[in-house]
Design a protein around this motif. Structure first.
Motif, PDB file in Angstrom:
ATOM      1  N   TYR A  20     -43.272 -39.521 -28.323  1.00 16.38           N
ATOM      2  CA  TYR A  20     -42.384 -40.622 -27.964  1.00 16.38           C
ATOM      3  C   TYR A  20     -41.714 -40.326 -26.623  1.00 16.38           C
ATOM      4  CZ  TYR A  20     -42.923 -42.415 -32.696  1.00 16.38           C
ATOM      5  OH  TYR A  20     -43.452 -42.905 -33.855  1.00 16.38           O
ATOM      6  N   HIS A  21     -41.509 -41.378 -25.861  1.00 14.30           N
ATOM      7  CA  HIS A  21     -40.884 -41.264 -24.549  1.00 14.30           C
ATOM      8  C   HIS A  21     -39.374 -41.357 -24.700  1.00 14.30           C
ATOM      9  CE1 HIS A  21     -39.723 -43.061 -20.508  1.00 14.30           C
ATOM     10  NE2 HIS A  21     -40.301 -41.925 -20.187  1.00 14.30           N
ATOM     11  N   ARG A  22     -38.652 -40.432 -24.065  1.00 20.28           N
ATOM     12  CA  ARG A  22     -37.186 -40.433 -24.105  1.00 20.28           C
ATOM     13  C   ARG A  22     -36.659 -40.637 -22.692  1.00 20.28           C
ATOM     14  NH1 ARG A  22     -37.122 -41.707 -29.182  1.00 20.28           N
ATOM     15  NH2 ARG A  22     -38.026 -40.104 -30.552  1.00 20.28           N
ATOM     16  N   ILE A  44     -41.265 -36.622 -22.617  1.00 18.94           N
ATOM     17  CA  ILE A  44     -42.161 -37.010 -23.707  1.00 18.94           C
ATOM     18  C   ILE A  44     -42.059 -35.951 -24.783  1.00 18.94           C
ATOM     19  CG2 ILE A  44     -44.551 -37.362 -24.429  1.00 18.94           C
ATOM     20  CD1 ILE A  44     -45.133 -38.487 -21.677  1.00 18.94           C
ATOM     21  N   GLU A  45     -41.576 -36.356 -25.947  1.00 17.53           N
ATOM     22  CA  GLU A  45     -41.454 -35.451 -27.085  1.00 17.53           C
ATOM     23  C   GLU A  45     -42.685 -35.618 -27.971  1.00 17.53           C
ATOM     24  OE1 GLU A  45     -37.801 -36.380 -29.029  1.00 17.53           O
ATOM     25  OE2 GLU A  45     -36.565 -35.399 -27.513  1.00 17.53           O
ATOM     26  N   MET A  46     -43.475 -34.565 -28.084  1.00 21.53           N
ATOM     27  CA  MET A  46     -44.677 -34.612 -28.906  1.00 21.53           C
ATOM     28  C   MET A  46     -44.309 -34.491 -30.377  1.00 21.53           C
ATOM     29  SD  MET A  46     -46.662 -35.013 -26.380  1.00 21.53           S
ATOM     30  CE  MET A  46     -48.194 -35.083 -27.322  1.00 21.53           C
ATOM     31  N   TYR A  50     -49.586 -32.863 -32.891  1.00 22.31           N
ATOM     32  CA  TYR A  50     -49.996 -32.893 -31.486  1.00 22.31           C
ATOM     33  C   TYR A  50     -49.028 -32.141 -30.571  1.00 22.31           C
ATOM     34  CZ  TYR A  50     -52.330 -36.728 -33.832  1.00 22.31           C
ATOM     35  OH  TYR A  50     -53.040 -37.476 -34.736  1.00 22.31           O
ATOM     36  N   ASP A  51     -48.039 -31.469 -31.154  1.00 25.17           N
ATOM     37  CA  ASP A  51     -47.014 -30.793 -30.366  1.00 25.17           C
ATOM     38  C   ASP A  51     -47.288 -29.302 -30.175  1.00 25.17           C
ATOM     39  OD1 ASP A  51     -46.687 -30.099 -33.006  1.00 25.17           O
ATOM     40  OD2 ASP A  51     -44.507 -30.375 -33.044  1.00 25.17           O
ATOM     41  N   MET A  52     -48.488 -28.836 -30.553  1.00 28.41           N
ATOM     42  CA  MET A  52     -48.808 -27.411 -30.445  1.00 28.41           C
ATOM     43  C   MET A  52     -48.979 -27.008 -28.979  1.00 28.41           C
ATOM     44  SD  MET A  52     -51.499 -26.799 -33.582  1.00 28.41           S
ATOM     45  CE  MET A  52     -52.661 -27.992 -32.926  1.00 28.41           C
ATOM     46  N   PRO A  53     -48.349 -25.922 -28.539  1.00 30.06           N
ATOM     47  CA  PRO A  53     -48.500 -25.466 -27.152  1.00 30.06           C
ATOM     48  C   PRO A  53     -49.956 -25.259 -26.742  1.00 30.06           C
ATOM     49  CG  PRO A  53     -46.697 -24.301 -28.217  1.00 30.06           C
ATOM     50  CD  PRO A  53     -47.370 -25.102 -29.288  1.00 30.06           C
ATOM     51  N   ALA A 134     -42.348 -26.741 -30.510  1.00 32.14           N
ATOM     52  CA  ALA A 134     -42.896 -28.061 -30.196  1.00 32.14           C
ATOM     53  C   ALA A 134     -42.811 -28.329 -28.698  1.00 32.14           C
ATOM     54  CB  ALA A 134     -42.147 -29.149 -30.963  1.00 32.14           C
ATOM     55  N   VAL A 135     -43.828 -28.983 -28.151  1.00 34.87           N
ATOM     56  CA  VAL A 135     -43.919 -29.238 -26.710  1.00 34.87           C
ATOM     57  C   VAL A 135     -43.126 -30.483 -26.314  1.00 34.87           C
ATOM     58  CG1 VAL A 135     -45.503 -29.962 -24.874  1.00 34.87           C
ATOM     59  CG2 VAL A 135     -46.103 -28.055 -26.367  1.00 34.87           C
ATOM     60  N   ARG A 136     -42.432 -30.359 -25.189  1.00 33.08           N
ATOM     61  CA  ARG A 136     -41.764 -31.486 -24.527  1.00 33.08           C
ATOM     62  C   ARG A 136     -42.222 -31.495 -23.069  1.00 33.08           C
ATOM     63  NH1 ARG A 136     -36.356 -32.890 -26.324  1.00 33.08           N
ATOM     64  NH2 ARG A 136     -35.723 -32.691 -24.160  1.00 33.08           N
ATOM     65  N   LEU A 137     -42.690 -32.637 -22.601  1.00 31.55           N
ATOM     66  CA  LEU A 137     -43.122 -32.775 -21.209  1.00 31.55           C
ATOM     67  C   LEU A 137     -42.032 -33.453 -20.399  1.00 31.55           C
ATOM     68  CD1 LEU A 137     -46.813 -34.034 -21.711  1.00 31.55           C
ATOM     69  CD2 LEU A 137     -46.018 -31.674 -21.392  1.00 31.55           C
ATOM     70  N   HIS A 138     -41.539 -32.769 -19.390  1.00 30.76           N
ATOM     71  CA  HIS A 138     -40.555 -33.360 -18.490  1.00 30.76           C
ATOM     72  C   HIS A 138     -41.304 -34.032 -17.345  1.00 30.76           C
ATOM     73  CE1 HIS A 138     -36.811 -31.448 -20.128  1.00 30.76           C
ATOM     74  NE2 HIS A 138     -37.738 -30.689 -20.706  1.00 30.76           N
ATOM     75  N   ILE A 139     -41.046 -35.325 -17.137  1.00 32.01           N
ATOM     76  CA  ILE A 139     -41.777 -36.104 -16.148  1.00 32.01           C
ATOM     77  C   ILE A 139     -40.818 -36.920 -15.295  1.00 32.01           C
ATOM     78  CG2 ILE A 139     -43.827 -36.262 -17.630  1.00 32.01           C
ATOM     79  CD1 ILE A 139     -42.929 -39.100 -18.387  1.00 32.01           C
TER      80      ILE A 139
END
Length: 263
Positions: A20-22, A44-46, A50-53, A134-139
């Motif tokens: 989900y996009h935050r 983006i919070e996985m 699907y959140d595995m590094p 859990a992976v978080r993508l900073h964009i």
């Protein structure tokens, strides 16, 4: 079979939501109409599994990513919505870039009102963060609202994805930005928030807010309206702005932020 009709037996597919996009923007009004027009930071919070590094090994070697997402706030042209309501597929939309008065085929535009309800954006990858495994993508540069479901993520490949000889139809250049000023009241409110601990607002937010307003999110048919105040929700604040009454030319119009108040 009419091309305007939806049928119950039309094949449908189900796509997983992988995250989900935050974002600081929780409403559609104010969202840039294309990606990378404003360097708006978001995350983006996985979600499991699907959140595995391991699934992101090597992604930091890429500067930009393709994001496939679901336009969950829209319903026009959705097969399910049209089937339930008895509405028919609308093959034409009114692109804001053309003033909102000219109709084009939906597949000749990037309108979010599409049968698939899918959006596609290129964003800049800032960093990969792992929180509690859990992976978080900073964009930056996303044109998605807070809470947008993410369907897929792929690396942007410059040699194949950036086509310098491409023709961009009715949108050959970036939209022109409007000059933005702050009223004395808004300037004071913003300064107070920047100095207030826990407000969530700092000087970087000031640049982002003015950058978003400069895109002029108002409907095209309201571009000359100097009386109405519009409100853009940013974080937990409503940003009120209007066009200055002393301006007569739409292309040269100045937008004035008049208030910044808690939502």
């Amino acid at each position: 079979m009419s091309q305007d009709d939806f049928h119950p037996d039309t094949p449908q597919i189900t796509l997983p939501i992988i995250g989900y996009h935050r974002s600081a923007l929780s409403q559609k009004f104010g969202i840039p109409r294309q990606p990378n027009l404003v360097a708006l930071p978001s995350v983006i919070e996985m979600v499991t599994p699907y959140d595995m590094p391991e699934a992101f090994l090597g992604i930091e070697d890429f500067s930009h990513l393709w994001i496939s997402w679901h336009t969950h706030h829209n319903h026009l042209n959705s097969p399910q919505d049209n089937a339930e309501s008895g509405h028919r597929f609308k093959p034409k939309v009114r692109p804001p870039r053309l003033g909102g008065n000219t109709k084009l085929g939906v597949f000749a535009t990037r309108s979010t009102y599409r049968p698939s309800q899918l959006g596609l954006s290129v964003v800049k990858l800032v960093k990969v963060e792992v929180v509690s495994g859990a992976v978080r993508l900073h964009i930056t540069g996303a044109d998605m609202v807070d809470g947008t479901p993410i369907i897929d993520i792929k690396p942007y490949i410059a040699y194949s994805d950036a086509l310098t000889d491409a023709v961009s139809g009715f949108a050959p250049d970036k939209p022109k930005l409007k000059p933005v000023v702050l009223s004395p009241q808004a300037e004071s409110q913003l300064d107070d928030l920047c100095q207030q601990a826990g407000s969530g607002i700092d000087l970087e937010d000031k640049l982002i807010i003015t950058g978003l307003i400069a895109q002029d999110p108002r409907p095209a048919y309201r571009q000359q309206d100097t009386k109405r105040i519009y409100f853009m929700r940013y974080k937990h604040y409503d940003i009120g702005f209007q066009m200055q009454s002393s301006t007569h030319s739409c292309s040269d119009s100045t937008l004035c932020i008049v208030s910044i108040t808690p939502a």
